[in-house]
Structures are given as structure tokens and as C-alpha cells.
Design a protein around this motif. Structure first.
Motif, short mmCIF file in Angstrom:
data_model
loop_
_atom_site.label_atom_id
_atom_site.label_comp_id
_atom_site.label_asym_id
_atom_site.label_seq_id
_atom_site.Cartn_x
_atom_site.Cartn_y
_atom_site.Cartn_z
N ASP A 163 0.84 -1.20 0.00
CA ASP A 163 0.00 0.00 0.00
C ASP A 163 0.87 1.25 0.00
O ASP A 163 1.82 1.37 0.80
CB ASP A 163 -0.91 0.01 1.23
CG ASP A 163 -1.91 -1.14 1.22
OD1 ASP A 163 -2.12 -1.72 0.13
OD2 ASP A 163 -2.45 -1.47 2.29
N PHE A 164 0.57 2.17 -0.90
CA PHE A 164 1.31 3.43 -0.98
C PHE A 164 0.33 4.58 -0.89
O PHE A 164 -0.64 4.67 -1.66
CB PHE A 164 2.10 3.52 -2.29
CG PHE A 164 2.76 4.85 -2.51
CD1 PHE A 164 3.84 5.24 -1.75
CD2 PHE A 164 2.27 5.74 -3.47
CE1 PHE A 164 4.45 6.47 -1.95
CE2 PHE A 164 2.87 6.97 -3.68
CZ PHE A 164 3.96 7.34 -2.91
N GLU A 165 0.57 5.49 0.05
CA GLU A 165 -0.27 6.66 0.25
C GLU A 165 0.44 7.89 -0.31
O GLU A 165 1.58 8.18 0.05
CB GLU A 165 -0.56 6.86 1.74
CG GLU A 165 -1.63 7.92 2.02
CD GLU A 165 -3.03 7.46 1.65
OE1 GLU A 165 -3.89 8.34 1.40
OE2 GLU A 165 -3.27 6.23 1.61
N LYS A 166 -0.23 8.59 -1.21
CA LYS A 166 0.40 9.76 -1.83
C LYS A 166 0.63 10.85 -0.81
O LYS A 166 -0.13 11.01 0.15
CB LYS A 166 -0.45 10.26 -2.99
CG LYS A 166 -1.77 10.87 -2.58
CD LYS A 166 -2.51 11.41 -3.80
CE LYS A 166 -3.81 12.11 -3.41
NZ LYS A 166 -4.53 12.65 -4.58
N THR A 167 1.68 11.64 -1.02
CA THR A 167 2.01 12.76 -0.14
C THR A 167 1.96 14.10 -0.87
O THR A 167 2.23 15.13 -0.27
CB THR A 167 3.41 12.57 0.46
OG1 THR A 167 4.37 12.44 -0.60
CG2 THR A 167 3.46 11.31 1.33
N SER A 198 -6.37 7.23 -13.31
CA SER A 198 -5.50 8.12 -12.53
C SER A 198 -4.08 8.06 -13.07
O SER A 198 -3.58 7.00 -13.44
CB SER A 198 -5.51 7.72 -11.05
OG SER A 198 -6.82 7.79 -10.51
N LEU A 199 -3.43 9.22 -13.09
CA LEU A 199 -2.04 9.34 -13.53
C LEU A 199 -1.24 10.03 -12.44
O LEU A 199 -1.71 10.99 -11.82
CB LEU A 199 -1.95 10.14 -14.83
CG LEU A 199 -2.47 9.48 -16.11
CD1 LEU A 199 -2.58 10.51 -17.21
CD2 LEU A 199 -1.55 8.35 -16.54
N GLY A 200 -0.02 9.54 -12.20
CA GLY A 200 0.82 10.19 -11.20
C GLY A 200 2.10 9.41 -10.98
O GLY A 200 2.33 8.36 -11.57
N TRP A 201 2.94 9.95 -10.08
CA TRP A 201 4.24 9.35 -9.77
C TRP A 201 4.12 8.40 -8.59
O TRP A 201 3.42 8.69 -7.62
CB TRP A 201 5.26 10.44 -9.44
CG TRP A 201 5.55 11.37 -10.59
CD1 TRP A 201 4.92 12.56 -10.86
CD2 TRP A 201 6.51 11.19 -11.62
NE1 TRP A 201 5.44 13.11 -12.00
CE2 TRP A 201 6.43 12.30 -12.48
CE3 TRP A 201 7.45 10.19 -11.90
CZ2 TRP A 201 7.23 12.45 -13.59
CZ3 TRP A 201 8.26 10.33 -13.01
CH2 TRP A 201 8.16 11.45 -13.85
N VAL A 202 4.82 7.28 -8.68
CA VAL A 202 4.87 6.30 -7.58
C VAL A 202 6.30 5.79 -7.47
O VAL A 202 7.05 5.80 -8.45
CB VAL A 202 3.89 5.13 -7.80
CG1 VAL A 202 2.46 5.60 -7.82
CG2 VAL A 202 4.23 4.38 -9.08
N PRO A 203 6.72 5.31 -6.28
CA PRO A 203 8.08 4.77 -6.15
C PRO A 203 8.20 3.43 -6.88
O PRO A 203 7.33 2.57 -6.79
CB PRO A 203 8.24 4.58 -4.63
CG PRO A 203 7.12 5.35 -4.02
CD PRO A 203 6.01 5.36 -5.00
#
Length: 404
Positions: A163-167, A198-203
């Protein structure tokens, strides 16, 4: 009264619309069981979302339990780029999907979800408005030269292992098991992805390939190293990391996908954020800072709580002891080969170019180095190979006796 159901769906073409942003809608002629015909408009992501919901409602027919039992047709995932070429390419699979869907058994083709999806909406009644382009595209060949149309972009699919929560608003929140398509792989460890709409940056550390790659994704370590300069200071937070100040020169010996590169400073090695490094001799950053909003390194994979991978063999990782041991062995080998034409590491070559003392040198540079003494016979026998030792032992009995 008997409930009406969909008898037939025909794809007529697609339209380009400009509100709320440029997109394409597909024109579907729906024929109902009461002999009525209605024209509806649907975007491709809407159809795909409906398709995923339908598969969840019918796990057996979708092949979720046994793949051999699947009857529900497949539908390609939407592309991140909504272009005219993509809209044209999707027409054939979408038309085939609609035909196959309506031919499913009644408990699927006549279910409430199917009927409600193909039902007329208020926006279907009056599709044209000042924000809608009246141009329709039955064929792009007539209006666009083929030389100006690029092929569809094929994106890699990855799975989320934690699980990754955006900051920030530039990132997206992900749950374990989500599937994402990779739009851009940045060397700093932040990847630009699409998950549904959805589009965005993730690690990158939170992602793994959906299918296990036949070859490792990461290159092998290069202990010769590449010379880089730090652009920001970083203080180590974990034992296998390295603390460095600004404008320090280091050698990168392993470029890892998660953005934490293995670097060498002298004889010490450790992980360091690649976003704080630039190639030596270059004034500009090593890559365009299109994601300059990122001011923090991505999280390490070792910090993810309960990662759940579907692969028995994950990314091969070396321990810090292995990096340090292999690096020191490489340095010792290159130092020993210098007299035989061996090459130094980039950092040592740069030291020589700057005319800095690398090692202690003889006081009298004019004298020739002393010839080392010949090792004793016992020392030679200890260090020679087994093959040489046997040869020597065979020749000893044949040696002539010393003179009296």
C-alpha cells in the motif's frame, strides 16, 4: 410486464469532443427487445470499467476461478494517451467485444448491469453543443495523412506489492495488488504510472513486473565505476547507506531501479539517492527535471511493510558486505595490474590528472627501483600451483649430486 433487454449493439464510429477536455466517444446503436433503437455515446475508459465490474459479478464466467471456464470476452485496457490513432485502433476490438457480450447466456447478457450501461442517458439525447466538434471520423485516412499518424504506444504492466499513500498532488495512492501501466521510468526511482483513469508518480520500489522477466531488469554491477558528483548533501538513515556532502566525487558501481545507487568513496561503499547525483564534467543535471516537485528520495524496498510479491524469485539484491568485498577485490586487482598496463578506476585517474599524490612515492625519483630478492625454494613451493609442484618433484631425483 417482461423486462426489455439488449438484442444487438453496433459500433458506428467515434467523435472528438473538447469539453471538459479533448477526448473521444464511441457511437453505439443499441437495439432493444421492444424493437426500439437508441444511439448512445460512451468513452472507452467507461466501457473498460464496466467490463471489470462485469467480471467481478461473474467470477466463474470471467475465468477468475478456472481459466478454462471463461466465456466473457476480453477487452484491452485503455491507453494513457487518448489520441486519434488510439481511438481508431480500438474500434475493432470494441465492436467484437459488444457482439460477443450480447451473445452471452441470458443471465449475463440480460443482467441489470448490462441493461443499465446501454440505457440512454440525458447526455445521449443532445450530444452536440458549442463544446462538441461536429466532425465524425468514419475513416482517418481521408482526413489525416498516414505519415502523420504514429503507432499505438505499448506500455509495460506492473503490479503493486504494498500500500502506498500519496504525499502530494503529483502522486497517486495505490493498494496492494493494483495493476499499473508504466508511462515513464525515471532513474531517480519515481515512475510515472497510470492506474485505471488516474495518472501520477509512484516509487519504483513498490512495483514488480506482472510477468516475471526472463532476464534481470537491472544491469550487473560495474566495479570500475562511473564518476559522479553529489548535488545535495545526504545523511545516511540505514546502515547500508552512505553520508555525503555537496560536491563530493564518488564512483557509481551499480545503478538500481529503485533510485538508490550503490556508490564508492575511497574504499567505502553504500547506497545513495541517485536524484542527488550528476555525471562529473556536466554542468546541467543528468536528466531533465520534469519532476522537480520531488524533493525527497523514494522509499527503499526494505522499508515497505509486508510486501506481497507474486513471484517466487524477486529482484536479485546484493548485501552491502558483498558490494564492499567485491569492490575491494577489484581495487586490489587493478592496483596490482598498473605496472602491466591495467587501468585505474575513474576517480583514481582524475586524481592523477590533477597531479595529486596517490600513494607514497620514493624520495629519490632519479634512482631505479631496487630489484626484489629472489624468493626461497620453500616459498616458491608454497605459492606455486599443484601442477608445477608435481613437475618439480619429478625433476628432483634426476638432479646431479653436488661435488664433494
Amino acid at each position: 410486464m417482461e423486462q426489455i433487454y439488449v438484442r444487438h449493439v453496433e459500433l458506428l464510429g467515434y467523435e472528438k469532443r473538447l469539453f471538459p477536455s479533448q477526448h473521444f466517444v464511441y457511437m453505439l446503436m443499441v437495439k432493444w427487445s421492444d424493437l426500439s433503437e437508441k444511439l448512445i455515446y460512451r468513452r472507452y475508459p467507461e466501457v473498460h470499467t464496466f467490463h471489470k465490474t462485469l467480471k467481478e459479478m461473474f467470477p466463474i464466467e470471467s475465468g477468475a476461478i478456472e481459466k478454462k471456464d471463461r466465456t466473457i470476452p476480453t477487452l484491452p485496457a485503455p491507453s494513457w494517451l487518448d489520441s486519434q490513432k488510439a481511438a481508431e485502433t480500438r474500434q475493432s476490438p470494441l465492436a467484437e467485444y459488444c457482439r460477443s457480450l450480447i451473445s452471452q447466456p441470458p443471465h449475463i447478457s440480460r443482467c441489470r448491469l448490462v441493461c443499465s450501461f446501454f440505457a440512454v442517458r440525458p447526455e445521449d439525447e443532445n450530444p452536440l453543443s458549442p463544446s462538441v466538434s461536429p466532425s465524425r471520423y468514419p475513416s482517418l485516412v481521408e482526413s489525416f495523412p498516414l505519415s502523420q499518424i504514429t503507432g499505438p504506444i505499448v506500455l509495460d504492466t506492473y503490479r503493486v506489492i504494498g500500500d502506498f499513500e500519496k504525499t502530494s498532488k503529483h502522486e497517486i495512492t495505490l493498494q496492494t495488488g493494483d495493476l499499473v501501466e508504466i508511462v515513464e521510468k525515471s532513474t531517480n526511482g519515481w515512475w510515472f504510472c497510470q492506474c485505471d483513469t488516474s495518472l501520477g508518480w509512484v516509487p519504483a520500489s513498490y512495483l514488480e513486473p506482472l510477468d516475471a522477466p526472463e532476464e534481470p531488469e537491472e544491469a550487473e554491477p560495474n566495479y570500475a565505476g562511473e564518476l559522479y558528483v553529489t548535488t545535495m548533501a545526504y545523511k545516511a538513515e540505514l546502515e547500508d547507506e552512505l553520508s555525503l556532502e555537496v560536491d563530493e566525487e564518488v564512483e557509481v558501481i551499480h545503478k538500481l531501479l529503485d533510485g538508490w545507487w550503490e556508490v564508492r568513496k575511497g574504499d567505502e561503499t553504500g547506497h545513495f539517492p541517485s536524484m542527488f547525483l550528476k555525471s562529473a564534467g556536466r554542468k546541467e543535471p543528468a536528466e531533465p527535471q520534469n519532476n522537480s516537485f520531488q524533493r525527497r528520495p523514494p522509499p527503499r524496498r526494505s522499508t515497505i511493510r509486508n510486501p506481497k510479491s507474486i513471484h517466487t524469485r524477486g529482484r536479485r539484491s546484493l548485501s552491502q558486505d558483498a558490494y564492499r568485498r567485491n569492490s575491494r577485490r577489484f581495487l586490489q586487482t587493478t592496483r596490482g595490474d598498473l605496472t602491466q598496463g591495467g587501468r585505474k578506476s575513474p576517480l583514481r585517474e582524475r586524481i592523477n590528472q590533477a597531479k595529486l599524490p596517490e600513494e607514497s612515492t620514493p624520495k629519490d625519483q632519479g634512482q631505479m627501483p631496487a630489484v626484489p630478492t629472489r624468493p626461497t625454494a620453500d616459498l616458491i613451493m608454497q605459492r606455486c600451483t599443484e601442477h608445477t609442484r608435481k613437475k618439480v618433484s619429478v625433476r628432483k631425483p634426476n638432479e646431479s649430486a653436488p661435488y664433494n
